[in-house]
Write a protein that holds these residues in place. Structure first.
Motif, short mmCIF file in Angstrom:
data_model
loop_
_atom_site.label_atom_id
_atom_site.label_comp_id
_atom_site.label_asym_id
_atom_site.label_seq_id
_atom_site.Cartn_x
_atom_site.Cartn_y
_atom_site.Cartn_z
N TRP A 293 50.17 -49.46 98.57
CA TRP A 293 50.80 -50.75 98.30
C TRP A 293 50.36 -51.81 99.30
O TRP A 293 50.26 -52.99 98.95
N ILE A 294 50.06 -51.40 100.53
CA ILE A 294 49.62 -52.39 101.51
C ILE A 294 48.26 -52.97 101.11
O ILE A 294 48.05 -54.19 101.12
N THR A 295 47.33 -52.09 100.72
CA THR A 295 45.99 -52.56 100.35
C THR A 295 46.04 -53.45 99.12
O THR A 295 45.42 -54.53 99.09
N ILE A 296 46.77 -53.03 98.09
CA ILE A 296 46.87 -53.85 96.88
C ILE A 296 47.58 -55.16 97.19
O ILE A 296 47.21 -56.22 96.66
N GLY A 297 48.59 -55.10 98.06
CA GLY A 297 49.29 -56.33 98.44
C GLY A 297 48.35 -57.31 99.13
O GLY A 297 48.39 -58.52 98.87
N TRP A 298 47.49 -56.81 100.03
CA TRP A 298 46.51 -57.68 100.67
C TRP A 298 45.57 -58.31 99.65
O TRP A 298 45.27 -59.51 99.73
N ALA A 299 45.10 -57.51 98.70
CA ALA A 299 44.16 -58.03 97.70
C ALA A 299 44.83 -59.11 96.84
O ALA A 299 44.25 -60.18 96.61
N LEU A 300 46.03 -58.83 96.36
CA LEU A 300 46.73 -59.80 95.52
C LEU A 300 47.10 -61.05 96.30
O LEU A 300 47.03 -62.17 95.78
N GLU A 301 47.49 -60.86 97.57
CA GLU A 301 47.80 -62.02 98.41
C GLU A 301 46.55 -62.88 98.63
O GLU A 301 46.62 -64.11 98.64
N GLY A 302 45.39 -62.23 98.82
CA GLY A 302 44.16 -62.99 98.98
C GLY A 302 43.85 -63.87 97.78
O GLY A 302 43.52 -65.05 97.91
N VAL A 303 43.98 -63.30 96.57
CA VAL A 303 43.75 -64.09 95.35
C VAL A 303 44.79 -65.20 95.23
O VAL A 303 44.47 -66.34 94.86
N ALA A 304 46.04 -64.87 95.55
CA ALA A 304 47.10 -65.87 95.44
C ALA A 304 46.85 -67.04 96.40
O ALA A 304 47.09 -68.21 96.04
N LEU A 305 46.38 -66.75 97.60
CA LEU A 305 46.10 -67.83 98.55
C LEU A 305 44.93 -68.70 98.07
O LEU A 305 44.95 -69.93 98.25
N LEU A 306 43.91 -68.08 97.47
CA LEU A 306 42.81 -68.87 96.92
C LEU A 306 43.28 -69.73 95.75
O LEU A 306 42.83 -70.87 95.59
N TRP A 307 44.19 -69.19 94.94
CA TRP A 307 44.76 -70.00 93.86
C TRP A 307 45.58 -71.15 94.44
O TRP A 307 45.51 -72.29 93.96
N LEU A 308 46.36 -70.88 95.48
CA LEU A 308 47.18 -71.93 96.10
C LEU A 308 46.30 -72.99 96.74
O LEU A 308 46.70 -74.16 96.80
N TRP A 309 45.10 -72.60 97.20
CA TRP A 309 44.22 -73.57 97.84
C TRP A 309 43.84 -74.70 96.88
O TRP A 309 43.63 -75.84 97.31
N TYR A 310 43.75 -74.42 95.58
CA TYR A 310 43.46 -75.48 94.61
C TYR A 310 44.61 -76.47 94.52
O TYR A 310 44.39 -77.65 94.23
N ARG A 311 45.84 -76.00 94.74
CA ARG A 311 47.01 -76.89 94.65
C ARG A 311 47.31 -77.56 95.98
O ARG A 311 47.75 -78.70 96.02
N VAL A 312 47.10 -76.81 97.08
CA VAL A 312 47.32 -77.33 98.43
C VAL A 312 46.01 -77.18 99.19
O VAL A 312 45.74 -76.12 99.77
N PRO A 313 45.14 -78.19 99.19
CA PRO A 313 43.78 -78.04 99.74
C PRO A 313 43.75 -77.96 101.26
O PRO A 313 43.26 -78.85 101.95
N HIS A 314 44.29 -76.87 101.78
CA HIS A 314 44.25 -76.60 103.22
C HIS A 314 43.26 -75.46 103.44
O HIS A 314 43.45 -74.35 102.93
N ASN A 315 42.20 -75.70 104.21
CA ASN A 315 41.12 -74.73 104.34
C ASN A 315 41.58 -73.40 104.93
O ASN A 315 40.94 -72.36 104.70
N GLY A 316 42.65 -73.44 105.70
CA GLY A 316 43.16 -72.19 106.24
C GLY A 316 43.54 -71.21 105.15
O GLY A 316 43.35 -69.99 105.29
N LEU A 317 44.07 -71.71 104.02
CA LEU A 317 44.43 -70.85 102.90
C LEU A 317 43.20 -70.15 102.34
O LEU A 317 43.23 -68.95 102.02
N ARG A 318 42.11 -70.88 102.20
CA ARG A 318 40.91 -70.31 101.60
C ARG A 318 40.33 -69.19 102.47
O ARG A 318 40.03 -68.10 101.97
N TRP A 319 40.22 -69.43 103.77
CA TRP A 319 39.56 -68.44 104.61
C TRP A 319 40.46 -67.25 104.91
O TRP A 319 39.97 -66.13 105.06
#
Length: 500
Positions: A293-319
């Motif tokens: 669950w930790i690994t899958i959570g990291w993967a899903l969180e990574g995609v979610a942060l990249l999706w959020l980056w389109y709405r909140v263009p803060h480069n920290g979210l992308r990297w």
């Protein structure tokens, strides 16, 4: 003088309270001389030496004669003195620490706050404290003082220092002393610390609107404490709906995000609270399915942060999103022991390998499409391809592993059907990679497919030809031949010749 005080601390079985009065007097003298001479290092040296004196006493006291109220009184007294003198020094001294870019005012209060927590950690690790209420009560007092100082001096870094120090104390006690019967007494303390750090910046929103660290600390309070609460609930009250726990933890940052959206939209504040909300939302699925669950959570969180980056263009979210996806890949692909963490499923193909590796693979490809940066896109797409190929081989190995075996084994000889399946599966994977390279006009993908086809042909002629019996050999040759013909047709039909 402080070093000399260590002699009775180490030699006497019991210490008089006059020893601590002496230590406080020496600290006060050092602080007074530091103010006169404007010496920041004198203050820091006094703080560290005092920590050493009290720490030696804690380690030297026999467990059978340990006096918890007296110890907490000593630690609390020194904490108040440290806070008072540290804040006074921070307001009076303006010299900068040599070799550091930050102002000395930001370092003295932070060190003054960390030292009492270090002493409390020594206490909980040294003494068998079943009920941590007195220790956590003193820690709560220290946190309130620290947040008050952060508000008064506008030093936002103190809030993060308080959160990290408190979490270190909680984890120290939990790892060394926690028992399921103590859960009802401990859980309210964990939730109280989460609440106080989360609410703090909203109580002083106007004064803290231009700072980032207090809001980042508020967003991190839940994720940092989640492992504690999850372990406590899983150990004490196991249930089939553990996915509700991250859903409940997602509510405070979600409410905070809604409040921030209705006011001044600071991108950094929105990024932290949006990231914390998505962190818990993406944990619901992997926790409910328990394995990896930790690994899958990291993967899903990574995609979610990249999706959020389109709405909140803060480069920290992308990297951070790219980093989480890379860490999830490394945990699954570069850790050979991971296949032995859990027993094999009784069901072939539709098992935990499929959803753990499959979800992470899909997350990598989705992240490659969202990241909008050429090198990051190439990196995530490459990692996704490698993980997909690894999943293919794992599923084949699992299908042909002997029934009842606790873990799967990789073998490339001794079973005709398995050897033929590997050859045909590799060729099909190469064909799929070729189609993707043609459709997306990605030349490295086409070259990779050709390389895999060459490897498959080498395996077919150098291994399968001599080890497979006649029927399986015919099947492998025909299957790979058909795939090669299709690949050659696609390559000639859809890949234009290079213009000279």
């Amino acid at each position: 003088a402080l070093v000399l005080v260590m002699l009775p601390v180490l030699r006497l079985p019991e210490l008089s309270w006059l020893v601590w009065v002496c230590v406080l007097a020496l600290d006060t003298l050092v602080f007074a001389l530091a103010f006169i001479t404007a010496s920041v290092f004198a203050i820091l040296g006094a703080l560290v030496l005092t920590l050493v004196v009290v720490g030696l006493w804690v380690l030297h006291v026999p467990v059978v004669t340990f006096d918890l109220p007296g110890t907490l009184f000593v630690v609390g007294g020194f904490a108040l003195v440290f806070f008072g003198l540290g804040i006074f020094a921070a307001r009076r001294l303006t010299l900068k620490l040599p070799g550091l870019n930050g102002d000395a005012r930001a370092h003295i209060p932070a060190i003054s706050a960390v030292l009492p927590f270090l002493l409390l950690i020594m206490v909980v690790l040294r003494m068998p404290i079943a009920n941590p209420a007195p220790v956590f009560g003193l820690a709560l007092l220290l946190v309130v003082l620290l947040l008050g100082v952060a508000r008064w001096t506008s030093l936002g870094a103190l809030t993060l220092v308080g959160l990290v120090s408190t979490a270190a104390l909680e984890y120290a006690w939990h790892s060394a002393r926690f028992k399921p019967e103590n859960a009802p007494d401990v859980l309210p303390w964990y939730l109280t610390f989460v609440a106080i750090f989360t609410v703090f910046p909203f109580l002083f929103r106007r004064q803290l609107k231009d700072q980032v660290l207090p809001w980042a600390t508020a967003a991190l309070a839940g994720p940092i404490h989640f492992a504690l609460v999850y372990g406590l609930v899983k150990t004490t009250w196991p249930n089939p709906v553990m996915g509700l726990l991250p859903a409940a933890f997602a509510l405070p940052p979600l409410i905070g995000l809604i409040v921030l959206l209705r006011g001044e939209r600071n991108l950094a504040h929105l990024a932290w609270f949006g990231g914390a909300t998505l962190f818990f939302v993406t944990l619901i699925f992997p926790i409910q399915f328990d394995r990896q669950w930790i690994t899958i959570g990291w993967a899903l969180e990574g995609v979610a942060l990249l999706w959020l980056w389109y709405r909140v263009p803060h480069n920290g979210l992308r990297w951070v999103g790219v980093g989480l996806l890379c860490v999830a890949f490394a945990r699954l692909a570069l850790n050979p022991a991971i296949l032995g963490y859990h027993a094999r499923s009784a069901t072939p193909i539709l098992n935990w390998y499929l959803y753990a590796y499959g979800v992470t693979t899909v997350a990598l490809f989705v992240g490659a499409n969202l990241v909008a940066e050429r090198r990051a896109t190439a990196l995530l797409a490459t990692l996704g391809t490698v993980l997909a190929f690894l999943l293919l081989n794992i599923e084949i190995a699992d299908y042909f592993t002997m029934a009842g075996a606790p873990t799967l084994t990789f073998q490339f000889s001794g079973h005709f059907g398995r050897d033929m399946t590997y050859s045909i599966a590799w060729a099909l994977f190469a064909l799929t990679l070729l189609v993707a390279g043609i459709a997306k006009r990605v030349r490295p993908a086409r070259y990779a497919s050709m390389a895999l086809l060459v490897v498959t042909l080498l395996k077919l002629f150098l291994h399968d030809l001599g080890r497979l019996n006649q029927l399986y050999r015919i099947g492998a040759f025909v299957g790979v031949a058909v795939i090669l013909l299709v690949a050659s047709f696609l390559y000639q039909k859809f890949v234009p010749a290079e213009k000279k």
